[in-house]
Design an enzyme around this catalytic site. Structure first.
Site, mmCIF file in Angstrom:
data_model
loop_
_atom_site.group_PDB
_atom_site.id
_atom_site.type_symbol
_atom_site.label_atom_id
_atom_site.label_comp_id
_atom_site.label_asym_id
_atom_site.label_seq_id
_atom_site.Cartn_x
_atom_site.Cartn_y
_atom_site.Cartn_z
ATOM 1 N N THR A 85 -25.105 -3.607 -42.293
ATOM 2 C CA THR A 85 -25.736 -3.519 -43.616
ATOM 3 C C THR A 85 -25.810 -2.041 -43.973
ATOM 4 O O THR A 85 -26.496 -1.275 -43.282
ATOM 5 C CB THR A 85 -27.157 -4.117 -43.580
ATOM 6 N N LYS A 107 -25.866 -8.928 -50.248
ATOM 7 C CA LYS A 107 -26.839 -8.830 -49.149
ATOM 8 C C LYS A 107 -28.161 -8.202 -49.628
ATOM 9 O O LYS A 107 -29.241 -8.737 -49.357
ATOM 10 C CB LYS A 107 -26.224 -7.988 -48.023
ATOM 11 N N LYS A 146 -35.546 -1.369 -44.330
ATOM 12 C CA LYS A 146 -34.211 -0.771 -44.499
ATOM 13 C C LYS A 146 -33.484 -1.423 -45.681
ATOM 14 O O LYS A 146 -32.955 -0.741 -46.554
ATOM 15 C CB LYS A 146 -33.401 -0.969 -43.212
HETATM 16 P P1 NAD Z 1 -28.489 -2.075 -32.940
HETATM 17 O O1 NAD Z 1 -29.153 -0.765 -33.099
HETATM 18 O O2 NAD Z 1 -28.936 -3.031 -31.892
HETATM 19 O O3 NAD Z 1 -26.900 -1.849 -32.726
HETATM 20 C C1 NAD Z 1 -26.166 -0.795 -33.253
HETATM 21 C C2 NAD Z 1 -25.255 -0.269 -32.142
HETATM 22 O O4 NAD Z 1 -24.415 0.755 -32.681
HETATM 23 C C3 NAD Z 1 -26.031 0.374 -30.979
HETATM 24 O O5 NAD Z 1 -25.679 -0.274 -29.768
HETATM 25 C C4 NAD Z 1 -25.581 1.844 -30.992
HETATM 26 O O6 NAD Z 1 -25.473 2.410 -29.696
HETATM 27 C C5 NAD Z 1 -24.233 1.715 -31.661
HETATM 28 N N1 NAD Z 1 -23.760 2.968 -32.262
HETATM 29 C C6 NAD Z 1 -24.467 3.847 -33.033
HETATM 30 N N2 NAD Z 1 -23.657 4.848 -33.432
HETATM 31 C C7 NAD Z 1 -22.435 4.600 -32.893
HETATM 32 C C8 NAD Z 1 -21.191 5.272 -32.946
HETATM 33 N N3 NAD Z 1 -21.041 6.415 -33.620
HETATM 34 N N4 NAD Z 1 -20.151 4.753 -32.261
HETATM 35 C C9 NAD Z 1 -20.288 3.585 -31.567
HETATM 36 N N5 NAD Z 1 -21.444 2.886 -31.482
HETATM 37 C C10 NAD Z 1 -22.496 3.407 -32.151
HETATM 38 O O7 NAD Z 1 -28.553 -2.771 -34.382
HETATM 39 P P2 NAD Z 1 -28.288 -4.321 -34.734
HETATM 40 O O8 NAD Z 1 -29.576 -5.040 -34.798
HETATM 41 O O9 NAD Z 1 -27.164 -4.833 -33.885
HETATM 42 O O10 NAD Z 1 -27.810 -4.158 -36.251
HETATM 43 C C11 NAD Z 1 -26.494 -3.724 -36.584
HETATM 44 C C12 NAD Z 1 -26.327 -3.833 -38.091
HETATM 45 O O11 NAD Z 1 -26.521 -5.189 -38.493
HETATM 46 C C13 NAD Z 1 -27.312 -2.994 -38.901
HETATM 47 O O12 NAD Z 1 -26.620 -2.440 -39.996
HETATM 48 C C14 NAD Z 1 -28.351 -3.995 -39.335
HETATM 49 O O13 NAD Z 1 -28.986 -3.647 -40.545
HETATM 50 C C15 NAD Z 1 -27.513 -5.238 -39.508
HETATM 51 N N6 NAD Z 1 -28.241 -6.503 -39.363
HETATM 52 C C16 NAD Z 1 -29.101 -6.681 -38.339
HETATM 53 C C17 NAD Z 1 -29.780 -7.892 -38.219
HETATM 54 C C18 NAD Z 1 -30.750 -8.126 -37.078
HETATM 55 O O14 NAD Z 1 -31.490 -9.124 -37.150
HETATM 56 N N7 NAD Z 1 -30.771 -7.319 -36.046
HETATM 57 C C19 NAD Z 1 -29.574 -8.909 -39.157
HETATM 58 C C20 NAD Z 1 -28.652 -8.711 -40.175
HETATM 59 C C21 NAD Z 1 -27.991 -7.486 -40.266
#
Ligand code: NAD
Length: 291
Positions: free
Chosen positions: A87, A162, A237
């Site tokens: 997102t 979204k 967010k």
């Molecule tokens: P998270 O923080 O668990 O995962 C993000 C991952 O990206 C981490 O493991 C981090 O180490 C990695 N990362 C960061 N910078 C990086 C880089 N430069 N290179 C490689 N890896 C890198 O977050 P999440 O909960 O998995 O969410 C991911 C996305 O999905 C976000 O944009 C969030 O808004 C969206 N989202 C999350 C949910 C939820 O319920 N968690 C629901 C819908 C959407």
């Protein structure tokens, strides 16, 4: 298909695991998170992206997406598709798509709803912006990771869908919580309130499916001491992204603005961080009109 997967956190890891289970060859890269079983670890984002048919990103925000895109676009083969499922702000989604297009790649913004549970169960909904050909290429992967993929329009349309959806969600959750808190003070039983509203014109997903009152309606995070679920800071967010977009296009969104301000207070000045976004109900419960 040969798939590169960058960002294997709470959401990305189970999504990648489902692709492996379905027989795809997945190479992953994450700065910190471990690889799920069956995903080959690459040493960099570029290494994970090189020679793949599709590269999926699942990253925290637009700035990180832009940095990763800078690194992977030059090494991807013409005709491959860069599919971002994070997102992020609409501007970043469009900028990355433009850069990918200029390099002869397909590009999709494909944010999801359904949360960690949906990612694990393969029941996410994808809201997708980008070209028809790129959508057709990635559709079989959406069908593995999710139960529905809606092609919303050109680049940015997925992120637009979204943030509009989640702006409605944030506003209706607040409205539902403040109504329960008012009902309490009026001496109205919460179960009766649910029975009436869930079958009347006040119904919404927040009331009917994700009821913020413990012990009322279907099981929800309220029944698990407001452990997320969908954390208040993630709602903040998305509400901020909605307001950033609204400012950019001069859209009047007074309720979205108020919801963003309330979640900001809840997360940054009160006890909302780490709690489900429906914990707005105990917040309102404790308050009177003037505080
Ligand atoms: P998270 O923080 O668990 O995962 C993000 C991952 O990206 C981490 O493991 C981090 O180490 C990695 N990362 C960061 N910078 C990086 C880089 N430069 N290179 C490689 N890896 C890198 O977050 P999440 O909960 O998995 O969410 C991911 C996305 O999905 C976000 O944009 C969030 O808004 C969206 N989202 C999350 C949910 C939820 O319920 N968690 C629901 C819908 C959407």
């Amino acid at each position: 298909m040969k798939i590169g997967f960058i960002g294997l956190g709470n959401m990305g890891a189970p999504m990648a695991a489902n692709l492996v289970k379905a027989g795809h060859e997945v190479t992953g890269f994450d700065l910190a998170a471990p690889m799920p079983e069956g995903v080959t670890r690459a040493g960099s984002a570029a290494e994970a992206a090189k020679g793949q048919d599709v590269v999926i990103t699942m990253l925290p925000n637009g700035a990180i997406l832009r940095a990763v895109a800078e690194e992977v676009i030059p090494v991807m083969e013409k005709g491959a598709v860069l599919c971002d499922c994070s997102t992020v702000d609409v501007d970043s989604a469009r900028a990355v798509a433009e850069q990918a297009g200029a390099a002869g790649l397909g590009a999709l913004d494909a944010p999801v709803s359904g949360g960690v549970g949906g990612a694990a169960a393969g029941t996410l909904t994808f809201m997708v912006g980008g070209g028809d050909a790129a959508f057709a290429t990635v559709k079989p992967l959406f069908d593995i990771m999710g139960q529905k993929a809606v092609h919303c329009g050109a680049s940015g349309a997925g992120q637009a869908a979204k943030i509009c959806n989640n702006m409605i969600l944030g506003v209706t959750m607040i409205a539902t919580c403040e109504a329960f808190a008012l009902a309490d003070k009026l001496g109205l039983d919460r179960g009766k309130m649910f029975d009436v509203v869930s079958t009347s014109s006040g119904q919404s997903w927040s009331m009917n499916t994700y009821c913020p009152a413990p012990g009322v309606g279907p099981t929800s995070p309220a029944d698990n001491d407001y452990k997320p679920g969908f954390a208040a800071e993630l709602m903040l967010k998305d509400l901020r992204l909605s307001q950033q977009a609204a400012e950019a296009v001069d859209a009047d969104t007074p309720m979205g603005q108020r919801a963003a301000a309330l979640y900001e207070t809840f997360v940054e000045r009160e006890d909302g961080r780490g709690r489900d976004f429906s914990a707005m109900l105990p917040r309102f419960e404790k308050r009177g009109r003037e505080n």
